[in-house]
Design an enzyme around this catalytic site. Structure first.
Site, mmCIF file in Angstrom:
data_model
loop_
_atom_site.group_PDB
_atom_site.id
_atom_site.type_symbol
_atom_site.label_atom_id
_atom_site.label_comp_id
_atom_site.label_asym_id
_atom_site.label_seq_id
_atom_site.Cartn_x
_atom_site.Cartn_y
_atom_site.Cartn_z
ATOM 1 N N ASN A 9 0.869 -1.181 0.000
ATOM 2 C CA ASN A 9 0.000 0.000 0.000
ATOM 3 C C ASN A 9 0.905 1.230 0.000
ATOM 4 O O ASN A 9 1.495 1.564 1.021
ATOM 5 C CB ASN A 9 -0.901 -0.018 1.244
ATOM 6 C CG ASN A 9 -1.712 1.272 1.386
ATOM 7 O OD1 ASN A 9 -1.777 2.083 0.457
ATOM 8 N ND2 ASN A 9 -2.329 1.459 2.537
ATOM 9 N N LYS A 11 0.081 4.236 -0.198
ATOM 10 C CA LYS A 11 -0.570 5.430 0.373
ATOM 11 C C LYS A 11 -0.316 6.623 -0.575
ATOM 12 O O LYS A 11 -0.252 6.410 -1.780
ATOM 13 C CB LYS A 11 -0.065 5.681 1.797
ATOM 14 C CG LYS A 11 -0.124 4.399 2.650
ATOM 15 C CD LYS A 11 0.092 4.615 4.099
ATOM 16 C CE LYS A 11 -0.031 3.279 4.826
ATOM 17 N NZ LYS A 11 0.072 3.399 6.270
ATOM 18 N N HIS A 94 -9.471 1.320 5.365
ATOM 19 C CA HIS A 94 -8.141 1.513 5.952
ATOM 20 C C HIS A 94 -8.269 2.494 7.119
ATOM 21 O O HIS A 94 -9.060 3.437 7.060
ATOM 22 C CB HIS A 94 -7.169 2.050 4.896
ATOM 23 C CG HIS A 94 -5.746 2.029 5.380
ATOM 24 N ND1 HIS A 94 -5.251 2.981 6.230
ATOM 25 C CD2 HIS A 94 -4.743 1.145 5.178
ATOM 26 C CE1 HIS A 94 -3.987 2.685 6.521
ATOM 27 N NE2 HIS A 94 -3.661 1.573 5.889
ATOM 28 N N GLU A 96 -6.590 4.918 8.006
ATOM 29 C CA GLU A 96 -6.406 6.332 7.632
ATOM 30 C C GLU A 96 -7.683 6.892 7.000
ATOM 31 O O GLU A 96 -8.001 8.071 7.179
ATOM 32 C CB GLU A 96 -5.185 6.470 6.708
ATOM 33 C CG GLU A 96 -3.887 6.285 7.494
ATOM 34 C CD GLU A 96 -2.750 5.651 6.729
ATOM 35 O OE1 GLU A 96 -2.757 5.676 5.488
ATOM 36 O OE2 GLU A 96 -1.836 5.106 7.394
ATOM 37 N N GLU A 166 -4.970 -4.645 10.822
ATOM 38 C CA GLU A 166 -3.904 -3.653 10.960
ATOM 39 C C GLU A 166 -4.093 -2.889 12.264
ATOM 40 O O GLU A 166 -4.878 -1.919 12.313
ATOM 41 C CB GLU A 166 -3.959 -2.649 9.803
ATOM 42 C CG GLU A 166 -3.736 -3.264 8.438
ATOM 43 C CD GLU A 166 -3.210 -2.220 7.463
ATOM 44 O OE1 GLU A 166 -2.098 -2.408 6.974
ATOM 45 O OE2 GLU A 166 -3.893 -1.217 7.215
ATOM 46 N N GLY A 172 2.939 2.551 10.569
ATOM 47 C CA GLY A 172 3.864 3.654 10.359
ATOM 48 C C GLY A 172 4.659 4.037 11.594
ATOM 49 O O GLY A 172 5.288 5.094 11.637
ATOM 50 N N SER A 211 3.829 -1.911 10.119
ATOM 51 C CA SER A 211 5.293 -1.970 10.237
ATOM 52 C C SER A 211 5.866 -3.334 9.849
ATOM 53 O O SER A 211 6.860 -3.783 10.431
ATOM 54 C CB SER A 211 5.739 -1.568 11.645
ATOM 55 O OG SER A 211 5.343 -0.237 11.917
HETATM 56 P P1 13P Z 1 3.267 0.550 7.500
HETATM 57 O O1 13P Z 1 3.741 -0.759 6.930
HETATM 58 O O2 13P Z 1 3.988 1.729 6.944
HETATM 59 O O3 13P Z 1 3.230 0.501 8.992
HETATM 60 O O4 13P Z 1 1.741 0.731 7.017
HETATM 61 C C1 13P Z 1 0.861 -0.301 7.177
HETATM 62 C C2 13P Z 1 -0.383 0.017 6.450
HETATM 63 O O5 13P Z 1 -1.142 0.885 6.852
HETATM 64 C C3 13P Z 1 -0.665 -0.707 5.208
HETATM 65 O O6 13P Z 1 -1.958 -0.470 4.765
#
Ligand code: 13P
Length: 249
Positions: A9, A11, A94, A96, A166, A172, A211
């Protein structure tokens, strides 16, 4: 046997140059047999990613979609548009999107329905915040998010999703859930899926995200109920992403 899926992803990151780098590297790479790989890239790069990745077996997905088929929704992208440019997957719910863009359970369900309606595979993201985990509410939150979608779907619709667990506190932050913490939630998700139908629990893939990187992917993916990864930051580095794909093989 569930086919492992490693999905990147990006983002709101990346560039056309990065799409091309991935295209070159993935076309030459020996991806492990029996592992499915997908890249969820920003909407402007979808068409380029589909054509650049055509030489590899890597699928492309969107990161969100609107629940309406078309209309006066400036800035939005429909499921039909994602299909039109060759996407196979789309992320829905997601964290976010839930926290930064106000998508509640009803909005998530509407988007899952829109995705299924055009033949996209929704990757439904679930996860608890740190506060919820510390309050001992992890399972209640995650299973509640699951039920908000799955209770409303038909048995056939349910069988067409991928789930991604997640934990928000691991996204992140560099702070990964331990394999035991992740496995416990994945097992709870699978037990809940079995309440709908044993075959659903057997067949649906539940990915871990938060992560995930080459250094920790192996031990996470070795857990019995972790069927792949949803990879954020580490999916922007081709070598790192390829190493994660290898550890799923
Ligand atoms: P990270 O791997 O950067 O922690 O992000 C995970 C994520 O939100 C994937 O959708």
């Amino acid at each position: 046997m569930r086919t492992p899926l490693i999905a990147g992803n990006w983002k709101m990151n990346g560039s056309l140059a990065l799409v091309e780098d991935f295209g070159r590297a993935l076309a030459e790479a020996r991806l492990p047999r029996g592992v499915e790989v997908a890249l969820m890239v920003p909407a402007p790069y979808l068409a380029a990613a589909v054509s650049t990745l055509a030489a590899s077996e890597v699928a492309v997905g969107g990161q969100t979609l609107n629940d309406q088929p078309s209309g006066a929704f400036t800035g939005e992208v429909s499921g039909a548009m994602l299909v039109d440019v060759g996407a196979r997957f789309v992320l829905v719910g997601h964290s976010e999107r839930r926290t930064l863009f106000g998508e509640d359970d009803a909005a998530v369900l509407a988007r899952v329905r829109a995705a299924l309606g055009v033949g996209l595979i929704p990757v439904l993201c679930l996860g608890e915040s740190l506060e919820e985990r510390e309050a001992g509410r992890t399972e209640a939150v995650v299973l509640g998010q699951l039920a908000a979608v799955f209770d409303a779907l038909s048995p056939d619709e349910r069988s067409r999703l991928v789930i991604a667990y997640e934990p928000v506190w691991a996204i992140g932050t560099g702070r990964t859930a331990t394999p035991e913490q992740a496995q416990a939630v994945h097992a709870a998700i699978r037990t809940r899926l079995a309440d709908y139908a044993p075959a659903l629990a057997e067949g649906l893939r539940v990915l871990y995200g938060g992560s995930m990187k080459a250094a920790n992917a192996g031990e996470l993916l070795a857990q019995p109920d972790i069927d792949g990864g949803l990879v954020g930051g580490a999916s922007l580095k081709v070598d790192e992403f390829l190493a994660i794909c290898q550890s799923a093989g």
